[in-house]
Design an enzyme around this catalytic site. Structure first.
Site, PDB file in Angstrom:
ATOM      1  N   HIS A  31      32.264  38.638  48.925  1.00  0.00           N
ATOM      2  CA  HIS A  31      31.453  38.146  50.039  1.00  0.00           C
ATOM      3  C   HIS A  31      30.307  39.114  50.336  1.00  0.00           C
ATOM      4  O   HIS A  31      29.157  38.690  50.523  1.00  0.00           O
ATOM      5  CB  HIS A  31      32.333  37.963  51.275  1.00  0.00           C
ATOM      6  CG  HIS A  31      33.422  36.954  51.098  1.00  0.00           C
ATOM      7  ND1 HIS A  31      33.492  35.778  51.806  1.00  0.00           N
ATOM      8  CD2 HIS A  31      34.505  36.943  50.265  1.00  0.00           C
ATOM      9  CE1 HIS A  31      34.565  35.090  51.439  1.00  0.00           C
ATOM     10  NE2 HIS A  31      35.186  35.789  50.507  1.00  0.00           N
ATOM     11  N   ASP A 136      29.224  34.420  57.341  1.00  0.00           N
ATOM     12  CA  ASP A 136      30.300  33.988  56.454  1.00  0.00           C
ATOM     13  C   ASP A 136      31.166  32.962  57.175  1.00  0.00           C
ATOM     14  O   ASP A 136      31.436  33.091  58.379  1.00  0.00           O
ATOM     15  CB  ASP A 136      31.142  35.209  56.076  1.00  0.00           C
ATOM     16  CG  ASP A 136      32.008  34.987  54.853  1.00  0.00           C
ATOM     17  OD1 ASP A 136      32.888  34.107  54.913  1.00  0.00           O
ATOM     18  OD2 ASP A 136      31.812  35.693  53.856  1.00  0.00           O
ATOM     19  N   ALA A 345      32.522  48.541  37.083  1.00  0.00           N
ATOM     20  CA  ALA A 345      31.632  48.270  35.955  1.00  0.00           C
ATOM     21  C   ALA A 345      30.463  47.381  36.376  1.00  0.00           C
ATOM     22  O   ALA A 345      30.610  46.548  37.273  1.00  0.00           O
ATOM     23  CB  ALA A 345      32.410  47.584  34.831  1.00  0.00           C
ATOM     24  N   GLN A 347      29.073  44.455  36.056  1.00  0.00           N
ATOM     25  CA  GLN A 347      29.467  43.178  35.462  1.00  0.00           C
ATOM     26  C   GLN A 347      28.279  42.303  35.088  1.00  0.00           C
ATOM     27  O   GLN A 347      28.259  41.703  34.006  1.00  0.00           O
ATOM     28  CB  GLN A 347      30.395  42.426  36.419  1.00  0.00           C
ATOM     29  CG  GLN A 347      30.829  41.063  35.905  1.00  0.00           C
ATOM     30  CD  GLN A 347      31.959  40.491  36.709  1.00  0.00           C
ATOM     31  OE1 GLN A 347      33.067  41.023  36.699  1.00  0.00           O
ATOM     32  NE2 GLN A 347      31.708  39.394  37.420  1.00  0.00           N
ATOM     33  N   HIS A 362      39.251  36.027  36.305  1.00  0.00           N
ATOM     34  CA  HIS A 362      40.089  35.434  37.349  1.00  0.00           C
ATOM     35  C   HIS A 362      39.423  34.213  37.976  1.00  0.00           C
ATOM     36  O   HIS A 362      40.047  33.478  38.718  1.00  0.00           O
ATOM     37  CB  HIS A 362      40.363  36.470  38.431  1.00  0.00           C
ATOM     38  CG  HIS A 362      39.115  36.943  39.122  1.00  0.00           C
ATOM     39  ND1 HIS A 362      38.033  37.459  38.439  1.00  0.00           N
ATOM     40  CD2 HIS A 362      38.771  36.968  40.436  1.00  0.00           C
ATOM     41  CE1 HIS A 362      37.092  37.786  39.306  1.00  0.00           C
ATOM     42  NE2 HIS A 362      37.497  37.491  40.519  1.00  0.00           N
ATOM     43  N   TRP A 365      34.407  33.094  42.595  1.00  0.00           N
ATOM     44  CA  TRP A 365      33.133  32.363  42.512  1.00  0.00           C
ATOM     45  C   TRP A 365      31.962  33.272  42.149  1.00  0.00           C
ATOM     46  O   TRP A 365      31.054  32.867  41.439  1.00  0.00           O
ATOM     47  CB  TRP A 365      32.857  31.609  43.803  1.00  0.00           C
ATOM     48  CG  TRP A 365      31.699  30.650  43.673  1.00  0.00           C
ATOM     49  CD1 TRP A 365      30.590  30.580  44.460  1.00  0.00           C
ATOM     50  CD2 TRP A 365      31.533  29.621  42.678  1.00  0.00           C
ATOM     51  NE1 TRP A 365      29.752  29.574  44.025  1.00  0.00           N
ATOM     52  CE2 TRP A 365      30.312  28.967  42.923  1.00  0.00           C
ATOM     53  CE3 TRP A 365      32.318  29.183  41.602  1.00  0.00           C
ATOM     54  CZ2 TRP A 365      29.838  27.917  42.149  1.00  0.00           C
ATOM     55  CZ3 TRP A 365      31.849  28.124  40.821  1.00  0.00           C
ATOM     56  CH2 TRP A 365      30.620  27.511  41.101  1.00  0.00           C
ATOM     57  N   GLU A 370      27.937  34.401  38.054  1.00  0.00           N
ATOM     58  CA  GLU A 370      27.304  35.384  37.178  1.00  0.00           C
ATOM     59  C   GLU A 370      27.462  34.981  35.718  1.00  0.00           C
ATOM     60  O   GLU A 370      26.524  35.088  34.926  1.00  0.00           O
ATOM     61  CB  GLU A 370      27.895  36.766  37.440  1.00  0.00           C
ATOM     62  CG  GLU A 370      27.498  37.336  38.798  1.00  0.00           C
ATOM     63  CD  GLU A 370      28.067  38.714  39.057  1.00  0.00           C
ATOM     64  OE1 GLU A 370      28.806  39.237  38.197  1.00  0.00           O
ATOM     65  OE2 GLU A 370      27.767  39.289  40.120  1.00  0.00           O
ATOM     66  N   ASP A 386      40.603  30.486  45.896  1.00  0.00           N
ATOM     67  CA  ASP A 386      39.819  29.392  45.318  1.00  0.00           C
ATOM     68  C   ASP A 386      39.814  29.413  43.807  1.00  0.00           C
ATOM     69  O   ASP A 386      39.297  28.488  43.165  1.00  0.00           O
ATOM     70  CB  ASP A 386      38.378  29.466  45.831  1.00  0.00           C
ATOM     71  CG  ASP A 386      37.712  30.796  45.503  1.00  0.00           C
ATOM     72  OD1 ASP A 386      38.384  31.842  45.638  1.00  0.00           O
ATOM     73  OD2 ASP A 386      36.531  30.818  45.138  1.00  0.00           O
TER      74      ASP A 386
END
Length: 464
Positions: A31, A136, A345, A347, A362, A365, A370, A386
């Site tokens: 988030h 949020d 890392a 990503q 995993h 979202w 990405e 989710d």
């Protein structure tokens, strides 16, 4: 999403209109990251953006962001709000659920942000035409006083996919008849195991504070899930919705300075030959599962980068993280073919490297967006929340991934043979090549479209 030169040239628009935007993320990595990327996009229009949170979470967000420097954005300001001390226990890799229960004390403590946040926006509103609060969906109790300000507007940001949000709405409504093109909803993974009762109650509490909002914002775009964006829009109480993703940069600038060692290692590998393995910021695997995963990667015969780390605590800078042990001699055995990373890392840069041909994920979202925007297919291994629904979107709707683990078997240790076969299918098979082709098509569609138009529409709306 690129920042166009025209935006930068007209960057005083928001400032001249007397508009200020305030960001209120849930203090969990997925988030924090999305809100920081959204801050960048809005600040690029010359609108002052104020990103609020506890000091440790602002540090976490700015320290871990990929692809740009948040401290170099002139219109982006950070506000540290006080939060009471909370216990930040380590994650339990042997727990019966993979949900990050260690974060619940932090989530509960966010209720104390309400009054310092309200004081901040009252102060900001004194000499502004409009204060735009983007919060949020899980921080409703913090922003509940916003509607009482005459020159303030409240927008709800949804940090998960439209598909997943709508699927939960549809189930709560008793699964009414659906359009044929939404038939995948009849094959949803069970909600069992996704959440713990304490978190479900937390979510229910936040829902009570969202009456009278000015609109919803999604980190998605029509190229990815147009049908479910439309279905969700039909249910919107505010009547206004903007799908403005991907929020992360879709064009990366490769700097020769301070490059992570993983990128230098990737430079020496062939195109599409490497599997990136990472399970996000909230997953903690048992020692037994780590052993099986390591053996499966080894036996697959494919090249890989594997991030081996525990899930976050509520304060990621507090205490030593568990160091999961690999099989004796493992790192030496895979040296040259596999790279083990123990730290955080980069990503986005890894996924954007041409040598990466697949992502074992995993399916949080953030990671999905990405991977989609970098054109990398996914071997889906959902853990909680989710993620099982996002995995269904990736594999059954977008057709750019494989299901590595059946959600119905989530309580089992996944064996090395199953893992190895899945890796080979994604990286070294005709099916995997087709998924890469599909992922590359989506990447190109997003690069020339994405949510750019809806971002422009949202900016025009708040600066009207």
């Amino acid at each position: 999403m690129p920042i166009s030169s025209s935006i930068l040239e007209n960057g005083t628009k928001g400032a001249n209109m007397g508009v200020v935007v305030v960001m209120v993320p849930l203090p969990a990595q997925g988030h924090l990251n999305q809100f920081l990327h959204l801050s960048r996009l809005i600040a690029a229009h010359g609108i002052p953006v104020h990103y609020v949170g506890a000091a440790t979470h602002i540090r976490q967000a700015t320290h871990r962001v990929h692809g740009w420097d948040p401290l170099a954005v002139p219109n982006l300001h950070f506000h540290q709000l006080p939060i009471p001390h909370f216990q930040s226990p380590p994650p339990n890799p042997d727990a019966s659920t993979k949900f990050p229960t260690q974060l619940m004390p932090l989530f509960s403590a966010t209720s104390h942000l309400r009054h310092p946040f309200t004081a901040l926006i009252r102060n900001l509103s004194v000499d502004k035409k409009r204060v735009v609060v983007i919060a949020d969906s899980l921080m409703g109790w913090v922003v509940q006083d916003v509607p009482s300000l005459q020159n303030a507007e409240l927008y709800r940001f949804r940090c998960i996919s439209a598909f997943t949000i709508y699927s939960f709405h549809w189930e709560r409504a008793g699964k009414p008849e659906i359009r044929p093109e939404a038939g995948v909803l009849n094959c949803l993974p069970s909600p069992e195991g996704c959440f713990i009762p304490e978190f479900a109650e937390f979510v229910k509490t936040q829902r009570a504070f969202w009456d009278g909002i000015s609109g919803d914002i999604l980190n998605s775009c029509r190229e990815i899930e147009a049908l479910f964006i439309d279905l969700l829009g039909e249910e919107s109480k505010s009547g206004s919705q903007w799908a403005i993703g991907p929020l992360n940069p879709v064009f990366l600038t490769d700097s020769i300075n301070n490059r992570h060692k993983s990128l230098e290692w990737l430079d020496r590998q062939e195109k599409d030959s490497v599997l990136f393995v990472s399970f996000g910021s909230t997953t903690s695997l048992s020692n037994e599962q780590i052993t099986e995963l390591g053996a499966g990667l080894d036996e697959s015969g494919q090249k890989f980068i594997w991030v081996v780390r525990d899930g976050d605590r509520g304060d990621v800078f507090d205490g030593e993280a568990r160091r999961a042990e690999l099989a004796e001699g493992y790192e030496e055995r895979v040296r040259g073919r596999g790279l083990i990373l123990r730290e955080w890392a980069p990503q986005l840069e890894i996924l954007g490297h041409p040598s990466v041909g697949g992502f074992m994920s995993h399916c949080g979202w953030n990671s999905c967006m990405e991977s989609i925007s970098m054109g990398v297919p996914i071997a889906a291994w959902p853990m909680h929340s989710d993620q099982p629904r996002n995995a269904t979107l990736v594999t059954e709707v977008l057709k750019m991934g494989i299901s590595l683990v059946d959600w119905a078997r989530r309580d089992e240790v996944v064996g090395r043979r199953e893992i190895g076969e899945g890796v080979k299918k994604l990286i070294a098979s005709a099916d995997g090549e087709e998924m890469r082709r599909r992922a590359a098509e989506l990447k190109e569609l997003i690069a020339v479209g994405g949510g750019c138009d809806e971002l422009e529409s949202f900016v025009a709306h708040i600066t009207r």
